[in-house]
Write a protein that holds these residues in place. Structure first.
Motif, PDB file in Angstrom:
ATOM      1  N   ALA A   8       0.835  -1.200   0.000  1.00 42.55           N
ATOM      2  CA  ALA A   8       0.000   0.000   0.000  1.00 42.55           C
ATOM      3  C   ALA A   8       0.868   1.247   0.000  1.00 42.55           C
ATOM      4  CB  ALA A   8      -0.918   0.011   1.223  1.00 42.55           C
ATOM      5  N   ALA A   9       0.285   2.361  -0.481  1.00 39.77           N
ATOM      6  CA  ALA A   9       0.968   3.656  -0.470  1.00 39.77           C
ATOM      7  C   ALA A   9      -0.085   4.742  -0.659  1.00 39.77           C
ATOM      8  CB  ALA A   9       2.020   3.737  -1.573  1.00 39.77           C
ATOM      9  N   HIS A  10       0.303   5.978  -0.349  1.00 39.10           N
ATOM     10  CA  HIS A  10      -0.585   7.117  -0.581  1.00 39.10           C
ATOM     11  C   HIS A  10      -0.746   7.366  -2.078  1.00 39.10           C
ATOM     12  CE1 HIS A  10      -0.925   8.305   3.567  1.00 39.10           C
ATOM     13  NE2 HIS A  10       0.377   8.516   3.711  1.00 39.10           N
ATOM     14  N   ASP A  11      -1.908   7.914  -2.441  1.00 39.70           N
ATOM     15  CA  ASP A  11      -2.052   8.374  -3.821  1.00 39.70           C
ATOM     16  C   ASP A  11      -1.623   9.832  -3.935  1.00 39.70           C
ATOM     17  OD1 ASP A  11      -4.240   9.333  -2.379  1.00 39.70           O
ATOM     18  OD2 ASP A  11      -5.525   9.409  -4.136  1.00 39.70           O
ATOM     19  N   THR A  12      -2.089  10.680  -3.013  1.00 38.54           N
ATOM     20  CA  THR A  12      -1.687  12.084  -3.024  1.00 38.54           C
ATOM     21  C   THR A  12      -1.159  12.479  -1.650  1.00 38.54           C
ATOM     22  OG1 THR A  12      -4.014  12.627  -2.610  1.00 38.54           O
ATOM     23  CG2 THR A  12      -3.210  12.879  -4.846  1.00 38.54           C
ATOM     24  N   GLY A  13      -0.177  13.363  -1.650  1.00 35.31           N
ATOM     25  CA  GLY A  13       0.473  13.748  -0.409  1.00 35.31           C
ATOM     26  C   GLY A  13       1.571  12.762  -0.059  1.00 35.31           C
ATOM     27  N   TYR A  14       2.562  13.240   0.629  1.00 39.96           N
ATOM     28  CA  TYR A  14       3.678  12.405   1.100  1.00 39.96           C
ATOM     29  C   TYR A  14       4.340  11.641  -0.042  1.00 39.96           C
ATOM     30  CZ  TYR A  14       1.696  13.659   5.568  1.00 39.96           C
ATOM     31  OH  TYR A  14       1.204  14.374   6.637  1.00 39.96           O
ATOM     32  N   GLY A  15       4.538  12.336  -1.144  1.00 40.67           N
ATOM     33  CA  GLY A  15       5.254  11.731  -2.269  1.00 40.67           C
ATOM     34  C   GLY A  15       4.388  11.319  -3.442  1.00 40.67           C
ATOM     35  N   ASN A  16       3.058  11.387  -3.281  1.00 42.97           N
ATOM     36  CA  ASN A  16       2.146  10.979  -4.366  1.00 42.97           C
ATOM     37  C   ASN A  16       2.550   9.625  -4.946  1.00 42.97           C
ATOM     38  OD1 ASN A  16       0.984  13.484  -4.006  1.00 42.97           O
ATOM     39  ND2 ASN A  16       1.779  14.373  -5.887  1.00 42.97           N
ATOM     40  N   THR A  17       2.900   8.701  -4.077  1.00 40.87           N
ATOM     41  CA  THR A  17       3.542   7.454  -4.491  1.00 40.87           C
ATOM     42  C   THR A  17       2.737   6.642  -5.502  1.00 40.87           C
ATOM     43  OG1 THR A  17       4.624   7.377  -2.338  1.00 40.87           O
ATOM     44  CG2 THR A  17       4.652   5.363  -3.632  1.00 40.87           C
ATOM     45  N   PHE A  18       1.468   6.385  -5.190  1.00 43.35           N
ATOM     46  CA  PHE A  18       0.647   5.549  -6.077  1.00 43.35           C
ATOM     47  C   PHE A  18      -0.406   6.369  -6.826  1.00 43.35           C
ATOM     48  CE2 PHE A  18       1.118   1.043  -4.017  1.00 43.35           C
ATOM     49  CZ  PHE A  18       2.393   0.949  -4.546  1.00 43.35           C
ATOM     50  N   ILE A  19      -0.143   7.631  -7.088  1.00 43.75           N
ATOM     51  CA  ILE A  19      -1.138   8.482  -7.736  1.00 43.75           C
ATOM     52  C   ILE A  19      -1.476   8.000  -9.149  1.00 43.75           C
ATOM     53  CG2 ILE A  19       0.517  10.120  -8.732  1.00 43.75           C
ATOM     54  CD1 ILE A  19      -1.489  12.349  -8.017  1.00 43.75           C
ATOM     55  N   ASP A  20      -0.580   7.257  -9.796  1.00 41.01           N
ATOM     56  CA  ASP A  20      -0.806   6.813 -11.174  1.00 41.01           C
ATOM     57  C   ASP A  20      -1.244   5.354 -11.280  1.00 41.01           C
ATOM     58  OD1 ASP A  20      -0.216   9.276 -12.354  1.00 41.01           O
ATOM     59  OD2 ASP A  20       1.933   8.856 -12.346  1.00 41.01           O
ATOM     60  N   VAL A  21      -1.677   4.762 -10.185  1.00 37.98           N
ATOM     61  CA  VAL A  21      -2.109   3.361 -10.237  1.00 37.98           C
ATOM     62  C   VAL A  21      -3.205   3.153 -11.281  1.00 37.98           C
ATOM     63  CG1 VAL A  21      -3.448   1.633  -8.950  1.00 37.98           C
ATOM     64  CG2 VAL A  21      -1.378   2.580  -7.952  1.00 37.98           C
ATOM     65  N   SER A  22      -4.132   4.087 -11.374  1.00 42.95           N
ATOM     66  CA  SER A  22      -5.242   3.937 -12.319  1.00 42.95           C
ATOM     67  C   SER A  22      -4.794   3.977 -13.776  1.00 42.95           C
ATOM     68  CB  SER A  22      -6.295   5.022 -12.082  1.00 42.95           C
ATOM     69  OG  SER A  22      -5.756   6.311 -12.332  1.00 42.95           O
ATOM     70  N   LYS A  23      -3.542   4.385 -14.027  1.00 42.00           N
ATOM     71  CA  LYS A  23      -3.029   4.457 -15.394  1.00 42.00           C
ATOM     72  C   LYS A  23      -2.388   3.152 -15.862  1.00 42.00           C
ATOM     73  CE  LYS A  23      -2.126   9.444 -15.103  1.00 42.00           C
ATOM     74  NZ  LYS A  23      -1.102  10.507 -15.190  1.00 42.00           N
ATOM     75  N   LEU A  24      -2.281   2.164 -14.974  1.00 38.10           N
ATOM     76  CA  LEU A  24      -1.685   0.891 -15.360  1.00 38.10           C
ATOM     77  C   LEU A  24      -2.480   0.243 -16.485  1.00 38.10           C
ATOM     78  CD1 LEU A  24      -0.822  -0.551 -11.832  1.00 38.10           C
ATOM     79  CD2 LEU A  24       0.826   0.034 -13.621  1.00 38.10           C
ATOM     80  N   GLN A  25      -1.755  -0.420 -17.380  1.00 40.99           N
ATOM     81  CA  GLN A  25      -2.387  -1.114 -18.500  1.00 40.99           C
ATOM     82  C   GLN A  25      -2.048  -2.594 -18.441  1.00 40.99           C
ATOM     83  OE1 GLN A  25      -1.386   0.828 -22.207  1.00 40.99           O
ATOM     84  NE2 GLN A  25      -1.781   2.879 -21.396  1.00 40.99           N
TER      85      GLN A  25
END
Length: 273
Positions: free
Chosen positions: A166-183
């Motif tokens: 797990a990771a944050h999507d926004t804040g604290y590095g925006n680590t997983f903010i692009d998960v929804s872009k995976l193909q």
């Protein structure tokens, strides 16, 4: 109030002073609320973009150092390259892999201990993060030297079952903010002291925050006995909110030891690139 005379003896009506506006309590409260709203928006902007961009760079640098540490450990205690037991085969991603046999599986580390580096080329050519044990917010998810946490009790890299992180999507590095872009077919690489584990992304699912079934040994299937090796990446959704969660599921493809070198797609980033 009396009229005034000019130098010619003409009289002019006296100018009345403008009445002063009364300051109302409601008006003061309104202005304070507007000011507070502006400050909140500025803080959110700072936390989401400036602070997160700085922290993302720090997390990326920390992951590079952790990767180099793995390489140095491999040099100090070199392991032989296993003899491939099969010829190269075409994979879902369109690449060729060599079967080095069953992947090694490490024991779960102590709480907040780093044990892997994750690379997801879809998130950026130089994107990488350290994975630490547990998903504790303060010691792992919000930290400058990690960003990604491993759910205790779920599988380790290469282990049969569900390797869930797990990771944050926004804040604290925006680590997983692009998960929804995976193909479908996108590679997810995990580097540990034992080598490199390649998973391939399969699908996404939007779930409520209470949906712990994505952490099952077979994701979403309670009580099932796993026979495959899965990876599950979870984060909040939509960006800037936390009303629900998004889970990205992948399936193990291959493993290669340190002596075989990293997969070509991340070779330039491994070890501090």
């Amino acid at each position: 109030m009396t009229d005034r005379e000019d130098s010619a003896g003409r009289r002019h009506p006296a100018t009345r002073a403008k009445p002063r506006h009364k300051v109302s309590v409601v008006g003061v409260i309104g202005e304070l609320l507007v000011t507070a709203g502006v400050l909140v928006l500025l803080f959110i902007g700072w936390q989401t973009w400036w602070q997160s961009s700085v922290l993302a760079a720090q997390q990326n640098s920390a992951a590079a150092q952790q990767s180099k540490k793995f390489l140095d450990e491999a040099k100090d205690a070199p392991t032989p390259t296993p003899t491939p037991v099969a010829t190269p085969t075409n994979t879902a991603g369109g690449t060729k892999t060599i079967d080095y046999g069953p992947p090694p599986v490490m024991k779960a580390p102590g709480a907040a201990q780093p044990f892997a580096v994750i690379y997801v080329p879809r998130f950026g050519a130089d994107w990488k993060r350290t994975i630490r044990e547990t998903v504790d917010v303060e010691s792992v998810l919000n930290s400058y030297d990690a960003g990604v946490g491993h759910y205790p009790g779920t599988a380790m890299p290469g282990e049969v079952g569900n390797f869930a992180i797990a990771a944050h999507d926004t804040g604290y590095g925006n680590t997983f903010i692009d998960v929804s872009k995976l193909q479908v077919g996108d590679a997810i690489y995990i580097q540990t002291k034992d080598g490199y584990y390649t998973y391939r992304f399969r699908n996404l699912e939007y779930i409520p925050p209470t949906a712990i079934q994505v952490l099952y040994s077979v994701p979403q299937v309670k009580g099932a006995q796993a026979s495959d090796r899965y990876i599950t990446m979870t984060t909040c959704n939509p960006p800037y909110h936390a009303q629900e969660r998004i889970a990205a599921f992948g399936l193990f493809e291959s493993w290669q030891p340190p002596s075989a070198g990293p997969p070509a797609a991340i070779a330039s980033e491994v070890g501090g690139g």
